[in-house]
Design a protein around this motif. Structure first.
Motif, PDB file in Angstrom:
ATOM      1  N   ALA A 149      15.520   0.402  -8.606  1.00  0.00           N
ATOM      2  CA  ALA A 149      14.456   0.390  -9.625  1.00  0.00           C
ATOM      3  C   ALA A 149      13.108   0.773  -9.009  1.00  0.00           C
ATOM      4  CB  ALA A 149      14.379  -0.989 -10.271  1.00  0.00           C
ATOM      5  N   LEU A 150      12.861   0.283  -7.788  1.00  0.00           N
ATOM      6  CA  LEU A 150      11.582   0.602  -7.133  1.00  0.00           C
ATOM      7  C   LEU A 150      11.525   2.054  -6.695  1.00  0.00           C
ATOM      8  CD1 LEU A 150       8.855  -0.212  -5.921  1.00  0.00           C
ATOM      9  CD2 LEU A 150      10.082  -0.974  -3.865  1.00  0.00           C
ATOM     10  N   LEU A 151      12.656   2.620  -6.266  1.00  0.00           N
ATOM     11  CA  LEU A 151      12.651   3.968  -5.702  1.00  0.00           C
ATOM     12  C   LEU A 151      12.116   5.002  -6.686  1.00  0.00           C
ATOM     13  CD1 LEU A 151      13.339   5.902  -3.424  1.00  0.00           C
ATOM     14  CD2 LEU A 151      15.683   6.041  -4.340  1.00  0.00           C
ATOM     15  N   GLU A 152      12.546   4.942  -7.927  1.00  0.00           N
ATOM     16  CA  GLU A 152      12.105   5.935  -8.913  1.00  0.00           C
ATOM     17  C   GLU A 152      10.592   5.884  -9.112  1.00  0.00           C
ATOM     18  OE1 GLU A 152      12.908   7.153 -13.604  1.00  0.00           O
ATOM     19  OE2 GLU A 152      14.202   5.681 -12.596  1.00  0.00           O
ATOM     20  N   ASP A 153      10.068   4.671  -9.263  1.00  0.00           N
ATOM     21  CA  ASP A 153       8.623   4.537  -9.474  1.00  0.00           C
ATOM     22  C   ASP A 153       7.842   4.850  -8.199  1.00  0.00           C
ATOM     23  OD1 ASP A 153       8.875   3.878 -12.133  1.00  0.00           O
ATOM     24  OD2 ASP A 153       8.925   1.711 -11.772  1.00  0.00           O
TER      25      ASP A 153
ATOM     26  N   ASP B 286       0.838  -1.197   0.000  1.00  0.00           N
ATOM     27  CA  ASP B 286       0.000   0.000   0.000  1.00  0.00           C
ATOM     28  C   ASP B 286       0.874   1.248   0.000  1.00  0.00           C
ATOM     29  OD1 ASP B 286       0.883   0.332   2.641  1.00  0.00           O
ATOM     30  OD2 ASP B 286      -0.876  -0.679   3.467  1.00  0.00           O
ATOM     31  N   LEU B 287       0.202   2.429  -0.073  1.00  0.00           N
ATOM     32  CA  LEU B 287       0.939   3.693  -0.127  1.00  0.00           C
ATOM     33  C   LEU B 287       1.771   3.928   1.129  1.00  0.00           C
ATOM     34  CD1 LEU B 287      -1.798   6.021  -1.685  1.00  0.00           C
ATOM     35  CD2 LEU B 287       0.253   5.125  -2.809  1.00  0.00           C
ATOM     36  N   ARG B 288       1.252   3.448   2.255  1.00  0.00           N
ATOM     37  CA  ARG B 288       1.980   3.641   3.513  1.00  0.00           C
ATOM     38  C   ARG B 288       3.339   2.928   3.441  1.00  0.00           C
ATOM     39  NH1 ARG B 288       1.741   0.185   7.785  1.00  0.00           N
ATOM     40  NH2 ARG B 288      -0.002  -0.828   6.764  1.00  0.00           N
ATOM     41  N   GLN B 289       3.348   1.717   2.903  1.00  0.00           N
ATOM     42  CA  GLN B 289       4.598   0.990   2.790  1.00  0.00           C
ATOM     43  C   GLN B 289       5.560   1.650   1.811  1.00  0.00           C
ATOM     44  OE1 GLN B 289       2.742  -2.854   1.903  1.00  0.00           O
ATOM     45  NE2 GLN B 289       3.736  -3.708   3.731  1.00  0.00           N
ATOM     46  N   LEU B 290       5.001   2.229   0.720  1.00  0.00           N
ATOM     47  CA  LEU B 290       5.857   2.948  -0.219  1.00  0.00           C
ATOM     48  C   LEU B 290       6.524   4.143   0.446  1.00  0.00           C
ATOM     49  CD1 LEU B 290       3.895   2.979  -3.618  1.00  0.00           C
ATOM     50  CD2 LEU B 290       5.936   1.658  -3.016  1.00  0.00           C
ATOM     51  N   ARG B 291       5.773   4.834   1.302  1.00  0.00           N
ATOM     52  CA  ARG B 291       6.353   5.975   2.014  1.00  0.00           C
ATOM     53  C   ARG B 291       7.466   5.500   2.953  1.00  0.00           C
ATOM     54  NH1 ARG B 291       0.728   7.479   2.360  1.00  0.00           N
ATOM     55  NH2 ARG B 291       0.304   9.207   0.923  1.00  0.00           N
ATOM     56  N   TYR B 292       7.237   4.372   3.625  1.00  0.00           N
ATOM     57  CA  TYR B 292       8.269   3.820   4.509  1.00  0.00           C
ATOM     58  C   TYR B 292       9.530   3.505   3.705  1.00  0.00           C
ATOM     59  CZ  TYR B 292       4.605   3.074   8.029  1.00  0.00           C
ATOM     60  OH  TYR B 292       3.588   3.231   8.935  1.00  0.00           O
TER      61      TYR B 292
ATOM     62  N   ARG C 266       8.621   7.026  -5.872  1.00  0.00           N
ATOM     63  CA  ARG C 266       8.531   8.491  -5.776  1.00  0.00           C
ATOM     64  C   ARG C 266       7.484   9.035  -6.741  1.00  0.00           C
ATOM     65  NH1 ARG C 266      15.054   9.535  -5.666  1.00  0.00           N
ATOM     66  NH2 ARG C 266      15.305   9.806  -3.393  1.00  0.00           N
ATOM     67  N   ALA C 267       7.456   8.507  -7.961  1.00  0.00           N
ATOM     68  CA  ALA C 267       6.486   8.981  -8.960  1.00  0.00           C
ATOM     69  C   ALA C 267       5.056   8.704  -8.508  1.00  0.00           C
ATOM     70  CB  ALA C 267       6.755   8.316 -10.312  1.00  0.00           C
ATOM     71  N   VAL C 268       4.834   7.505  -7.951  1.00  0.00           N
ATOM     72  CA  VAL C 268       3.485   7.154  -7.469  1.00  0.00           C
ATOM     73  C   VAL C 268       3.062   8.081  -6.341  1.00  0.00           C
ATOM     74  CG1 VAL C 268       2.153   5.394  -6.245  1.00  0.00           C
ATOM     75  CG2 VAL C 268       3.554   4.743  -8.205  1.00  0.00           C
ATOM     76  N   LEU C 269       3.953   8.293  -5.372  1.00  0.00           N
ATOM     77  CA  LEU C 269       3.619   9.156  -4.236  1.00  0.00           C
ATOM     78  C   LEU C 269       3.406  10.598  -4.676  1.00  0.00           C
ATOM     79  CD1 LEU C 269       6.070   7.721  -1.556  1.00  0.00           C
ATOM     80  CD2 LEU C 269       3.593   7.357  -1.710  1.00  0.00           C
ATOM     81  N   ASP C 270       4.222  11.078  -5.628  1.00  0.00           N
ATOM     82  CA  ASP C 270       4.038  12.445  -6.136  1.00  0.00           C
ATOM     83  C   ASP C 270       2.693  12.568  -6.847  1.00  0.00           C
ATOM     84  OD1 ASP C 270       6.462  13.224  -5.165  1.00  0.00           O
ATOM     85  OD2 ASP C 270       7.518  13.090  -7.088  1.00  0.00           O
ATOM     86  N   HIS C 271       2.337  11.565  -7.639  1.00  0.00           N
ATOM     87  CA  HIS C 271       1.059  11.596  -8.366  1.00  0.00           C
ATOM     88  C   HIS C 271      -0.122  11.610  -7.391  1.00  0.00           C
ATOM     89  CE1 HIS C 271      -1.677  10.899 -11.741  1.00  0.00           C
ATOM     90  NE2 HIS C 271      -2.296  10.019 -10.964  1.00  0.00           N
ATOM     91  N   VAL C 272      -0.031  10.770  -6.362  1.00  0.00           N
ATOM     92  CA  VAL C 272      -1.105  10.732  -5.364  1.00  0.00           C
ATOM     93  C   VAL C 272      -1.214  12.067  -4.639  1.00  0.00           C
ATOM     94  CG1 VAL C 272      -1.819   9.682  -3.177  1.00  0.00           C
ATOM     95  CG2 VAL C 272      -1.016   8.235  -5.046  1.00  0.00           C
ATOM     96  N   GLN C 273      -0.050  12.662  -4.287  1.00  0.00           N
ATOM     97  CA  GLN C 273      -0.082  13.945  -3.583  1.00  0.00           C
ATOM     98  C   GLN C 273      -0.692  15.035  -4.454  1.00  0.00           C
ATOM     99  OE1 GLN C 273       0.774  14.312  -0.272  1.00  0.00           O
ATOM    100  NE2 GLN C 273      -0.331  16.245  -0.632  1.00  0.00           N
ATOM    101  N   ARG C 274      -0.343  15.037  -5.747  1.00  0.00           N
ATOM    102  CA  ARG C 274      -0.938  16.025  -6.663  1.00  0.00           C
ATOM    103  C   ARG C 274      -2.444  15.837  -6.759  1.00  0.00           C
ATOM    104  NH1 ARG C 274       3.634  14.888  -9.825  1.00  0.00           N
ATOM    105  NH2 ARG C 274       2.400  13.542 -11.207  1.00  0.00           N
ATOM    106  N   ALA C 275      -2.871  14.578  -6.811  1.00  0.00           N
ATOM    107  CA  ALA C 275      -4.313  14.305  -6.882  1.00  0.00           C
ATOM    108  C   ALA C 275      -5.025  14.793  -5.628  1.00  0.00           C
ATOM    109  CB  ALA C 275      -4.557  12.807  -7.076  1.00  0.00           C
ATOM    110  N   LEU C 276      -4.395  14.570  -4.468  1.00  0.00           N
ATOM    111  CA  LEU C 276      -4.994  15.032  -3.215  1.00  0.00           C
ATOM    112  C   LEU C 276      -5.036  16.555  -3.154  1.00  0.00           C
ATOM    113  CD1 LEU C 276      -3.337  12.546  -0.687  1.00  0.00           C
ATOM    114  CD2 LEU C 276      -5.668  12.458  -1.603  1.00  0.00           C
TER     115      LEU C 276
END
Length: 305
Positions: free
Chosen positions: A63-67, A2-8, A69-79
């Motif tokens: 490889a995961l870090l770049e994506d 989930d997003l929480r784990q990506l932030r961690y 960050r992109a996912v979290l940035d996209h979610v933040q922009r949407a919020l």
């Protein structure tokens, strides 16, 4: 995952240290370590190399870090977009303006101020007479409109009066009363003149002119009709008649047209109003209505000062 784990994961990757990442996230180190291990089990890859003084990303981790960050940035922009839209700070707004209203200094001033205050709201401006405005509102092609017809009969619309100004007479420069010695004219003295009226009957200023003339004791001789205020003034300049216009229209200087105040009774008034759809749920519309009404009160107070 989930997003929480990506932030961690991103926090650990950027800090390169689980304890510092936990402090940054406001949590304890053991639960954070467990979350990272859970991610590695789910992905079946190792994300970090554990070292005595911290951690280092593996190739899979990089490889995961770049994506991530992109996912979290996209979610933040949407919020952020959702919150701004909910507050009326972002969106689209279609604004109608009556032809004569665009000459009132308040209208361009308040639109400019709104754009400066809410730069993420996209404004579309369109000129329209009262019947045009009703038609566009009925087809959801207009959100708000500066109108002259504050008594517009439409149960689906709310018309809020903003400002009032006297009407004056626009004369051909060759008219006998256009001489420099004339500063004000009694309306009844124009009974024998031809009038140029703009818009069809039912348009606010058309009707206001007819009502004022009748109050002065005569019915206006309508020689010409024009679709817009600018074409009306063009006909006046050509000597085809005179017309009554809101006082603010005299800001338009046209060769061959002279403006004069009206004296005595009646003193016709032109009202500037703001039309909106009844019960419109749009936060952007509410923001615009509140902004314009507040600005109108300040403008009115400045005139009285």
């Amino acid at each position: 995952m989930d997003l929480r784990q990506l932030r961690y994961f991103v926090a650990v990757a950027e800090e390169r240290h689980i304890t510092r990442a936990a402090e940054r996230l406001g949590m304890q180190q053991p639960p954070l370590s467990l979350q990272i291990k859970a991610m590695e089990r789910e992905l079946a890859v190792q994300l970090f190399l554990r070292k005595p003084r911290g951690v280092e990303l593996t190739e899979a981790g990089r490889a995961l870090l770049e994506d991530a960050r992109a996912v979290l940035d996209h979610v933040q922009r949407a919020l952020d977009t959702t919150r701004r839209t909910g507050r009326g700070e972002q969106g689209r707004l279609h604004v109608g303006i009556a032809p004569s209203a665009s000459f009132h200094p308040f209208v361009p001033r308040v639109i400019r101020a709104f754009r400066e205050a809410f730069p993420m709201v996209s404004l579309t401006l369109e000129e329209g007479l009262s019947h045009d405005v009703r038609e566009r509102f009925s087809h959801d092609q207009m959100d708000v409109a500066f109108v002259r017809a504050v008594s517009m009969h439409d149960d689906k619309l709310i018309i809020s009066p903003l400002l009032e100004e006297p009407m004056i007479v626009a004369l051909p420069s060759v008219h006998a009363m256009a001489s420099g010695r004339q500063t004000a004219i009694a309306l009844k003295r124009l009974a024998s003149d031809s009038f140029v009226l703009y818009g069809p009957p039912g348009t606010a200023l058309y009707d206001e002119t007819v009502v004022a003339c009748r109050a002065a004791g005569f019915s206006p001789r309508i020689g010409q009709q024009a679709p817009r205020i600018t074409s009306t003034l063009g006909l006046v300049a050509a000597g085809l008649g005179l017309t009554l216009v809101p006082e603010s229209v005299q800001n338009v200087s046209i060769d061959g047209v002279v403006y004069r105040r009206l004296k005595g009774a009646p003193q016709p008034k032109a009202v500037l109003g703001l039309a909106s759809r009844r019960g419109d749920p749009s936060a952007v519309v509410r923001q615009f209505l509140n902004h314009v009404k507040h600005a109108a009160r300040l403008y009115q107070n400045s005139l009285r000062a």
